[in-house]
Design an enzyme around this catalytic site. Structure first.
Site, PDB file in Angstrom:
ATOM      1  N   ASP A 106       3.301  -4.828   8.064  1.00 19.84           N
ATOM      2  CA  ASP A 106       2.112  -3.994   7.928  1.00 19.84           C
ATOM      3  C   ASP A 106       0.915  -4.934   8.076  1.00 19.84           C
ATOM      4  OD1 ASP A 106      -0.156  -2.754   7.010  1.00 19.84           O
ATOM      5  OD2 ASP A 106       0.749  -1.878   5.223  1.00 19.84           O
ATOM      6  N   GLN A 160      -4.259  -5.358   6.943  1.00 17.90           N
ATOM      7  CA  GLN A 160      -5.263  -6.268   6.382  1.00 17.90           C
ATOM      8  C   GLN A 160      -5.225  -7.658   7.018  1.00 17.90           C
ATOM      9  OE1 GLN A 160      -7.605  -5.242   4.443  1.00 17.90           O
ATOM     10  NE2 GLN A 160      -6.796  -3.304   3.710  1.00 17.90           N
ATOM     11  N   HIS A 214       0.875  -1.179   0.000  1.00 17.76           N
ATOM     12  CA  HIS A 214       0.000   0.000   0.000  1.00 17.76           C
ATOM     13  C   HIS A 214       0.915   1.234   0.000  1.00 17.76           C
ATOM     14  CE1 HIS A 214      -2.721   2.955   1.988  1.00 17.76           C
ATOM     15  NE2 HIS A 214      -3.704   2.212   1.512  1.00 17.76           N
ATOM     16  N   LYS A 218     -10.344  -0.777  10.692  1.00 20.62           N
ATOM     17  CA  LYS A 218     -10.563  -1.944   9.818  1.00 20.62           C
ATOM     18  C   LYS A 218     -10.942  -3.175  10.629  1.00 20.62           C
ATOM     19  CE  LYS A 218      -7.098  -0.451   6.422  1.00 20.62           C
ATOM     20  NZ  LYS A 218      -7.842   0.148   5.331  1.00 20.62           N
ATOM     21  N   CYS A 265      -4.814   2.562  -3.588  1.00 16.31           N
ATOM     22  CA  CYS A 265      -3.576   3.079  -2.987  1.00 16.31           C
ATOM     23  C   CYS A 265      -2.421   2.102  -3.180  1.00 16.31           C
ATOM     24  CB  CYS A 265      -3.751   3.388  -1.500  1.00 16.31           C
ATOM     25  SG  CYS A 265      -4.999   4.617  -1.184  1.00 16.31           S
TER      26      CYS A 265
HETATM   27  N1  7TS Z   1      -1.503  -0.867   4.689  1.00 13.27           N
HETATM   28  C1  7TS Z   1      -2.397  -1.632   4.054  1.00 13.27           C
HETATM   29  C2  7TS Z   1      -2.028  -3.006   3.601  1.00 13.27           C
HETATM   30  C3  7TS Z   1      -3.692  -1.127   3.838  1.00 13.27           C
HETATM   31  O1  7TS Z   1      -4.593  -1.886   3.210  1.00 13.27           O
HETATM   32  C4  7TS Z   1      -4.015   0.177   4.283  1.00 13.27           C
HETATM   33  C5  7TS Z   1      -5.353   0.803   4.030  1.00 13.27           C
HETATM   34  C6  7TS Z   1      -3.036   0.913   4.962  1.00 13.27           C
HETATM   35  C7  7TS Z   1      -1.786   0.355   5.140  1.00 13.27           C
HETATM   36  C8  7TS Z   1      -3.296   2.267   5.513  1.00 13.27           C
HETATM   37  O2  7TS Z   1      -4.192   2.198   6.585  1.00 13.27           O
HETATM   38  P1  7TS Z   1      -4.762   3.532   7.240  1.00 13.27           P
HETATM   39  O3  7TS Z   1      -5.779   3.028   8.218  1.00 13.27           O
HETATM   40  O4  7TS Z   1      -3.633   4.237   7.873  1.00 13.27           O
HETATM   41  O5  7TS Z   1      -5.395   4.311   6.130  1.00 13.27           O
HETATM   42  N2  7TS Z   1      -6.028   0.279   2.929  1.00 13.27           N
HETATM   43  C9  7TS Z   1      -7.138   0.783   2.363  1.00 13.27           C
HETATM   44  C10 7TS Z   1      -7.758   0.166   1.291  1.00 13.27           C
HETATM   45  O6  7TS Z   1      -7.401  -0.884   0.790  1.00 13.27           O
HETATM   46  N3  7TS Z   1      -8.814   0.914   0.936  1.00 13.27           N
HETATM   47  O7  7TS Z   1      -8.880   1.989   1.720  1.00 13.27           O
HETATM   48  C11 7TS Z   1      -7.835   1.931   2.611  1.00 13.27           C
END
Ligand code: 7TS
Length: 412
Positions: free
Chosen positions: A203, A206, A126, A229, A369
Site C-alpha cells: 500500500d 503514503q 489503514h 495525495k 482510519c
Molecule cells: N492507505 C493508506 C496508508 C492511507 O493513508 C490512505 C488514506 C489510504 C490507504 C486510502 O487512500 P484513498 O485515497 O483511497 O482514500 N489516508 C488518509 C489519511 O491518513 N487521512 O485521510 C486519508
C-alpha cells in the site's frame, strides 16, 4: 525570506500552489493535512480546464480528432505513471484510488483463497487495507494475521518471519504508516513472503507521494496508490501489478471497454491494462495525474525526499521541546516521513485541531482510519501534522506557536 535549507525553490513552488496564498481566520494558511490530501499546482488545474475546454471526448471509441487526442493523453498518463515507478505500460491500471485498488485485489485474488489459507497484514494498516480482506476472509473461510509493531512504532521483523508461513497466500503491507509515519522495510518483507510463495502487496498511499519508488527494486507483486495525495486530482489512483499475475487474474468490474468480444452467452477480455478498466474511466483525472507526475519529476523525488527529511528532523526537534506532548512513531527522521501524530496531555485532539484552525493551521484530529492501531496505542484520537514539499520551516514554527497557544487556552 523562506527558510529553505536545501535545493528546493520554495518561493517559486509556492506560487504554483495558489490555494496556499490565502488567509484563514485572519492568519496565513498553514496547511498540514497532506497525508489526507495534497494541494494542487496551477499546472494540474490548467490541465483539467484545458481538457474540458479543448478536447473533452470519450476514450477508445470515437474515430475522430477529439477522441483521438483524449485517448492519446489518457494513455500517455499511464506511460508516465509506469516510468515513474519503474513498471511497464500494461502493468498500470487506473482506479479511483488506493481503496479501490485494494478492493480490486481482494475481490480478484480472494476468489482463489481456500479455507485455512492465511492473509498477513500489519498492525499499522489503514482501514482500506484491512476491511476488504476481512470481507474476503469471511467469504472464503480464510484467516487474517497481523505483524505486530514495537514500542518505537516499527514492524517486528522477527515476528513477521514466524507469522508468514506456507499457509500464507497474501501479504499486504503499508509502505509508510499514515499515523506513525514509519517507513517499513518492504523489500525484506516481500522476500519473506516470496520465500513462502505468497503474493506481496504494497500500500503505497503514503510512500509514493514522498519518495522515489521503483517496483522492480522492491519486488512487490502489486502496488496501490492515490493521485490526490501526490498533487493530482481526486478520484484517480493506480494499481500496479506484475504483468504475468494480472494476465491470470479475473476482472473486478465488468462492462464496456474491458471486453474483446461479447456474444449473447459469453465474453472475452480486453488486453492489459484495459481488462481492469471497465466503463468510461476518469479521463481528466488520469491526465491530471500525468501532469502531477511531470511536476514532481521536475523537482525530483530524491530532492523532495531530502527536503522532507530536513523538515521532519526540525519538526520532531521542536515538538519534543513542548512539555506533555507525546509523539507516536519513530523519533529518528531516517526511519519516518514528515507525518507526525501527537497528543498533548489534557487537550483532546479535536480541541487542539479546532484551536489550531483559529490560527490558520490545518491539522487532522481523529483516528486517521486506523482504529485497530489507535486501540493498540491506547488512544482514541491524535492530532496529526503532515508536511509536504511546499511546506516551510516557518510552517513548523507556526504549529509550535499554535500548540503553545492551545496549552494557554487550557491553562496547562
Ligand atoms: N492507505 C493508506 C496508508 C492511507 O493513508 C490512505 C488514506 C489510504 C490507504 C486510502 O487512500 P484513498 O485515497 O483511497 O482514500 N489516508 C488518509 C489519511 O491518513 N487521512 O485521510 C486519508
Amino acid at each position: 525570506m523562506l527558510n529553505n535549507k536545501l535545493s528546493l525553490n520554495l518561493e517559486k513552488i509556492r506560487k504554483d500552489f495558489v490555494i496556499l496564498n490565502q488567509k484563514v481566520h485572519g492568519h496565513r494558511l498553514v496547511y498540514l493535512d497532506n497525508a489526507s490530501t495534497s494541494q494542487k499546482p496551477i499546472q494540474v488545474i490548467e490541465a483539467i480546464n484545458n481538457y474540458y475546454q479543448e478536447y473533452n471526448a470519450n476514450v477508445h471509441r470515437g474515430i475522430y480528432e477529439l477522441s483521438e487526442k483524449s485517448t492519446h493523453q489518457y494513455e500517455l498518463a499511464h506511460r508516465k505513471v509506469a516510468v515513474f515507478i519503474g513498471a511497464s505500460f500494461e502493468e498500470i491500471i487506473f482506479t479511483r484510488g488506493t481503496t479501490e485498488s485494494i478492493n480490486l485485489l481482494a475481490y480478484s485474488l480472494g476468489q482463489n483463497l481456500k479455507p485455512g489459507d492465511e492473509i498477513v497484514l500489519t498492525q499499522m494498516e489503514h482501514h482500506s487495507n484491512i476491511v476488504p480482506w476481512q470481507e474476503i476472509a469471511k467469504r472464503q473461510s480464510a484467516q487474517i494475521k497481523y505483524i505486530p509493531i514495537t514500542s518505537e512504532g516499527e514492524l517486528d521483523l522477527d515476528a513477521a518471519k514466524k507469522i508468514i508461513t506456507d499457509k500464507t497466500k497474501i501479504v499486504s503491507v503499508a509502505h509508510v504508516s499514515n499515523v506513525l509515519g514509519t517507513i517499513n522495510p518492504v523489500k525484506e518483507i516481500g522476500q519473506i513472503a516470496h520465500n513462502h510463495n505468497a503474493l506481496f502487496i504494497v500500500d503505497g498511499a503514503q510512500s509514493v507521494p514522498n519518495m522515489a519508488i521503483n517496483v522492480k527494486e522492491i519486488n512487490c507483486d502489486f502496488l496501490a496508490f492515490s493521485g490526490h495525495k501526490m498533487i493530482g486530482p481526486t478520484g484517480i489512483g493506480v494499481l500496479y501489478g506484475k504483468k504475468d499475475l494480472l494476465e491470470k487474474m479475473s476482472p473486478f468490474l465488468y462492462g464496456g471497454d474491458m471486453i474483446r468480444e461479447v456474444s449473447f452467452q459469453n465474453s472475452s477480455w480486453n488486453c492489459l491494462p484495459w481488462k481492469f478498466e471497465a466503463g468510461t474511466p476518469n479521463i481528466v483525472g488520469g491526465i491530471g495525474l500525468g501532469i502531477a507526475i511531470d511536476y514532481l519529476k521536475q523537482i525530483g523525488m530524491k530532492e523532495i525526499e531530502d527536503y522532507e527529511k530536513e523538515i521532519t528532523a526540525y519538526a520532531l526537534k521542536r515538538l519534543q521541546t513542548i512539555e506533555d506532548l507525546v509523539i507516536y512513531g519513530p523519533k529518528d527522521p531516517e526511519k519516518r516521513i514528515a507525518t507526525i501524530s501527537f497528543n498533548v496531555k489534557g487537550i483532546h485532539a479535536h480541541d487542539l485541531a479546532t484551536i489550531l484552525d483559529r490560527e490558520g493551521i490545518a491539522v487532522r484530529g481523529g483516528h486517521h482510519c486506523a482504529m485497530p492501531l489507535m486501540n493498540l496505542l491506547g488512544i482514541t484520537a491524535s492530532a496529526r501534522a503532515s508536511f509536504y514539499f511546499y511546506n516551510t520551516f516557518e510552517d513548523v514554527d507556526a504549529l509550535i506557536e499554535g500548540i503553545k497557544k492551545a496549552k494557554k487556552v487550557f491553562k496547562l
